[in-house]
Design an enzyme around this catalytic site. Structure first.
Site, PDB file in Angstrom:
ATOM      1  N   TRP A 166       0.978  -1.180   0.387  1.00 10.12           N
ATOM      2  CA  TRP A 166      -0.066  -0.163  -0.145  1.00 10.12           C
ATOM      3  C   TRP A 166       0.739   1.462  -0.041  1.00 10.12           C
ATOM      4  O   TRP A 166       0.616   2.245   1.251  1.00 10.12           O
ATOM      5  CB  TRP A 166      -1.388  -0.164   1.520  1.00 10.12           C
ATOM      6  N   ARG A 225      11.055  -5.845  -9.561  1.00  9.28           N
ATOM      7  CA  ARG A 225       9.748  -6.788  -9.786  1.00  9.28           C
ATOM      8  C   ARG A 225       8.787  -5.753 -10.512  1.00  9.28           C
ATOM      9  O   ARG A 225       8.453  -4.894  -8.983  1.00  9.28           O
ATOM     10  CB  ARG A 225       9.039  -7.650  -8.518  1.00  9.28           C
ATOM     11  N   GLU A 237       4.706  -8.577 -12.419  1.00  7.90           N
ATOM     12  CA  GLU A 237       3.862  -9.183 -13.209  1.00  7.90           C
ATOM     13  C   GLU A 237       2.417  -9.279 -13.157  1.00  7.90           C
ATOM     14  O   GLU A 237       1.540  -8.354 -13.775  1.00  7.90           O
ATOM     15  CB  GLU A 237       3.308  -8.239 -11.079  1.00  7.90           C
ATOM     16  N   HIS A 268      -1.379  -3.846 -14.932  1.00 11.95           N
ATOM     17  CA  HIS A 268      -2.726  -2.031 -15.245  1.00 11.95           C
ATOM     18  C   HIS A 268      -2.236  -1.895 -14.760  1.00 11.95           C
ATOM     19  O   HIS A 268      -2.650  -0.345 -14.890  1.00 11.95           O
ATOM     20  CB  HIS A 268      -2.835  -2.906 -12.902  1.00 11.95           C
ATOM     21  N   ASP A 287       5.086  -4.729  -9.929  1.00 12.70           N
ATOM     22  CA  ASP A 287       4.008  -5.184  -9.487  1.00 12.70           C
ATOM     23  C   ASP A 287       2.904  -4.161 -10.620  1.00 12.70           C
ATOM     24  O   ASP A 287       2.488  -3.185 -10.945  1.00 12.70           O
ATOM     25  CB  ASP A 287       3.469  -4.273  -7.883  1.00 12.70           C
ATOM     26  N   ASP A 334       0.343 -14.201  -3.394  1.00 14.00           N
ATOM     27  CA  ASP A 334      -1.530 -13.962  -3.879  1.00 14.00           C
ATOM     28  C   ASP A 334      -2.399 -14.996  -3.773  1.00 14.00           C
ATOM     29  O   ASP A 334      -3.629 -15.419  -3.764  1.00 14.00           O
ATOM     30  CB  ASP A 334      -1.570 -13.136  -5.150  1.00 14.00           C
ATOM     31  N   ASP A 371      -6.247   4.864  -9.038  1.00 11.01           N
ATOM     32  CA  ASP A 371      -5.474   4.631  -9.555  1.00 11.01           C
ATOM     33  C   ASP A 371      -4.482   6.102 -10.463  1.00 11.01           C
ATOM     34  O   ASP A 371      -4.904   6.775 -10.811  1.00 11.01           O
ATOM     35  CB  ASP A 371      -5.846   3.789 -10.801  1.00 11.01           C
ATOM     36  N   ARG A 391       1.362 -15.532   3.684  1.00  8.89           N
ATOM     37  CA  ARG A 391       2.173 -14.613   4.518  1.00  8.89           C
ATOM     38  C   ARG A 391       1.937 -15.189   5.944  1.00  8.89           C
ATOM     39  O   ARG A 391       2.557 -14.356   6.510  1.00  8.89           O
ATOM     40  CB  ARG A 391       1.546 -13.376   4.716  1.00  8.89           C
TER      41      ARG A 391
END
Ligand SMILES: *[C@@H]1O[C@H](CO)[C@@H](O)[C@H](O)[C@H]1NC(C)=O
Ligand SMILES: *[C@@H]1O[C@H](CO)[C@@H](O)[C@H](O)[C@H]1NC(C)=O
Ligand SMILES: *[C@@H]1O[C@H](CO)[C@@H](O)[C@H](O)[C@H]1NC(C)=O
Ligand SMILES: *[C@@H]1O[C@H](CO)[C@@H](O)[C@H](O)[C@H]1NC(C)=O
Ligand SMILES: *[C@@H]1O[C@H](CO)[C@@H](O)[C@H](O)[C@H]1NC(C)=O
Ligand SMILES: *[C@@H]1O[C@H](CO)[C@@H](O)[C@H](O)[C@H]1NC(C)=O
Ligand SMILES: *[C@@H]1O[C@H](CO)[C@@H](O)[C@H](O)[C@H]1NC(C)=O
Length: 554
Positions: free
Chosen positions: A111, A235, A261, A241, A237, A332, A206, A380
């Protein structure tokens, strides 16, 4: 003199501009261990927790910080190197929202609300630098998870008002730096790129990565970040998107290896990110699906032909299949061992993970058989309750890393092709078994699981002449090829069931330094930790019935 000082200046300038940065080519021989900083290693005297109080037991369902930091990772680098790990991917390092939310706390680090600041929950700038220099001293690479797609907000109702944006403590203060609110429709790629993650409880606004100011800010930032901390790889994330065009500029500015990803099961869609030059690589979600399907017990709905097809897809879809991330689980997904409880099936899946074309990526806890059901947050858990044991799966990973590393560094060839340059080619398949040739090795996988079966798997032609002495690099058992170079693998040995095999000639095994004399450390019997006996040939390959091979070679 003039020459050498000019060269020195050039070298200095080059290193300032990241010319020494690790490329896809540098990464392809590595293996990656993915960890969540908060959960990998507990606080210690030299690595105090940044959160008080730290819960006495780390309950993943509580979704709060358990105390791991960048410095505590250092405490466990020996553990990682003992498994042959030579690169780590750590969860995001940047500032997160640090308040209670309807989904509890940002212990995972995803976050992010301001990438220009580090997350004080995990340490200081100096701490991150100390971790990275400690890794580099050990010739290990650092990959950092970069989360720039969205900014969480607790101001559900007027998320994009100037007041809300100011209150979010985000680096983006103008509503124009965000896309307008809509929730993602996953069947629509445009929607994936411009709509919002999250839900009404915790919207993730977004970021408008088409906005020129956003683009230039992020491109400048990533270049400085990579240089300042000496990062070897990123990496990315939420890769799918953000529009691919944004990634092109961003990854070029970063100047190091990037792996995205792109959470999608389509070969050509995921490949378009690499083939279009938008990023160096992607995590191999399609291959993850194929491996899970092949080796899961429920439903046992696959035959090995499908797995062979997937290997072909990996090779034909991606321009550079050798850097695709091959993984069984991640933060995930449900733990692989929850889906595949049988240790022998999991062993086969691991051989696929480590030997198929690509970079093996191990999610922390895989080596300790963590099998918590369901996905986030159950997947996790803290690693420390496992006591970092040197158990069977840990040793199998060490062994697979050793085999892969030795095959790469020796460059051994078969018919002019090395392990790294050759493509896995199926040389035998039945509904339950498959054999691949890749450079100097032949490796076999099956989905028979435990316990033993009386059936055998026959390979008509391994490519080696008849009467060739072979060694299984996993068990160090010896084999001899039969007529025409055939091989028959029995699954009746020792009560272990459907073990995987990695064959090399006895002389190549010697060059590899694996299964030679004296018996090397870490030689494993199939599911115990004792050294295997290599004195007696286990199976003499006399190809009996051609019927053993029920499907045609391809
Ligand atoms: C896909 O999503 C975008 C953004 O929400 C929308 O404008 C477009 O109409 C959608 N396309 C379809 C076919 O639904
Ligand atoms: C991928 O292949 C499918 C089916 O062949 C096709 O419909 C789709 O457009 C392709 N996608 C990309 C990104 O090439
Ligand atoms: C195995 O899978 C292939 C490809 O999906 C299919 O053509 C074949 O019929 C299957 N064979 C068996 C024995 O299930
Ligand atoms: C998988 O997870 C579920 C839910 O936590 C659990 O009940 C089950 O025992 C787990 N299975 C294995 C094999 O660990
Ligand atoms: C491996 O496969 C790729 C893609 O099909 C092909 O371009 C390449 O030439 C193959 N390499 C070898 C050594 O056969
Ligand atoms: C794990 O145990 C095996 C077998 O006893 C041993 O060979 C290996 O060195 C151990 N690994 C570590 C990191 O201690
Ligand atoms: C190996 O595992 C099988 C099945 O889990 C078990 O029956 C067997 O006793 C184990 N062998 C050893 C040596 O631990």
């Amino acid at each position: 003199m003039r020459f050498s000082s000019a060269a020195a200046l050039l070298a200095a300038a080059a290193s300032l501009h990241g010319v020494n940065a690790a490329t896809a080519d540098d990464w392809k021989s590595r293996n990656i261990y993915q960890l969540l900083t908060d959960r990998f290693a507990p606080p210690s005297d030299t690595a105090p927790a940044r959160t008080n109080p730290v819960p006495e037991t780390c309950d993943p369902v509580a979704q709060t910080w358990c105390g791991g930091t960048w410095l505590s990772i250092i405490d466990k680098l020996d553990y990682l190197q003992g498994m042959g790990v030579d690169a780590i991917w750590i969860s995001p390092v940047h500032q997160n929202i640090d308040v209670h939310t309807p989904y509890n706390y940002a212990y995972h680090g995803y976050w992010v609300n301001d990438v220009t600041k580090l997350n004080p929950r995990f340490g200081s700038e100096q701490d991150l630098q100390t971790l990275i220099s400690e890794l580099h001293k050990r010739d290990m690479y650092i990959m950092v998870d970069i989360a720039i797609n969205s900014i969480p907000t607790l101001n559900q109702n007027d998320a994009l008002s100037s007041e809300s944006l100011a209150a979010d403590n985000s680096m983006w203060t103008d509503p124009a730096y965000f896309h307008k609110q809509c929730w993602i429709d996953y069947s629509n790629q445009t929607s994936c790129e411009i709509c919002w993650f999250g839900d009404a409880n915790l919207p993730l606004m977004d970021v408008n990565t088409e906005h020129p100011y956003v683009i230039s800010t992020l491109n400048t930032w990533i270049k400085d970040f990579v240089t300042k901390y000496n990062i070897d790889g990123l990496r990315l994330d939420a890769g799918k998107h953000i529009p691919p065009e944004f990634w092109s500029g961003f990854t070029q500015s970063a100047g190091v290896f990037t792996i995205g990803e792109v959470y999608d099961g389509s070969w050509n869609f995921t490949a378009s990110y690499q083939n279009g030059g938008h990023m160096d690589s992607v995590l191999g979600f399609p291959m993850n699906g194929a491996i899970s399907k092949a080796f899961s017990i429920k439903p046992k709905n696959s035959n090995m032909t499908d797995l062979g097809v997937a290997v072909g897809q990996q090779l034909s879809s991606y321009n550079n299949p050798r850097v695709i991330g091959n993984f069984l689980e991640n933060h995930d997904m449900t733990r692989f061992r929850n889906v595949t409880a049988d240790p022998i099936l999991a062993y086969n899946a691991m051989v696929a993970q480590f030997l198929f074309e690509g970079i093996p990526v191990t999610y922390y806890g895989q080596e300790q058989d963590l099998a918590n059901g369901h996905d986030d947050p159950y997947n996790r858990a803290a690693l420390w309750p496992t006591n970092y044991e040197n158990g069977t799966t840990y040793q199998r990973i060490a062994r697979l890393n050793l085999i892969r590393k030795q095959l790469i560094t020796t460059g051994l060839q078969f018919n002019g092709k090395s392990y790294m340059d050759d493509n896995s080619t199926a040389i035998g398949v039945t509904p339950t078994d498959i054999a691949f040739r890749k450079g100097p090795i032949v490796y076999t996988l099956n989905n028979r699981g435990s316990p033993s079966e009386t059936e055998a798997f026959g390979i008509l032609a391994t490519g080696w002449p008849s009467q060739t002495a072979l060694v299984d690099l996993l068990s160090c058992h010896q084999f001899i090829t039969g007529s025409g170079g055939s091989l028959s693998i029995s699954y009746a040995q020792d009560g272990y069931g459907g073990l995987p095999y990695i064959f090399a000639t006895a002389s190549d095994a010697k060059t590899l330094g694996i299964c030679g004399k004296p018996t090397p450390v870490g030689v494993l019997a199939p599911n115990s930790t004792s050294a295997a006996d290599i004195s007696s040939p286990m199976s003499v390959g006399l190809m009996g019935a051609a019927a053993l091979l029920t499907a045609s070679l391809f």
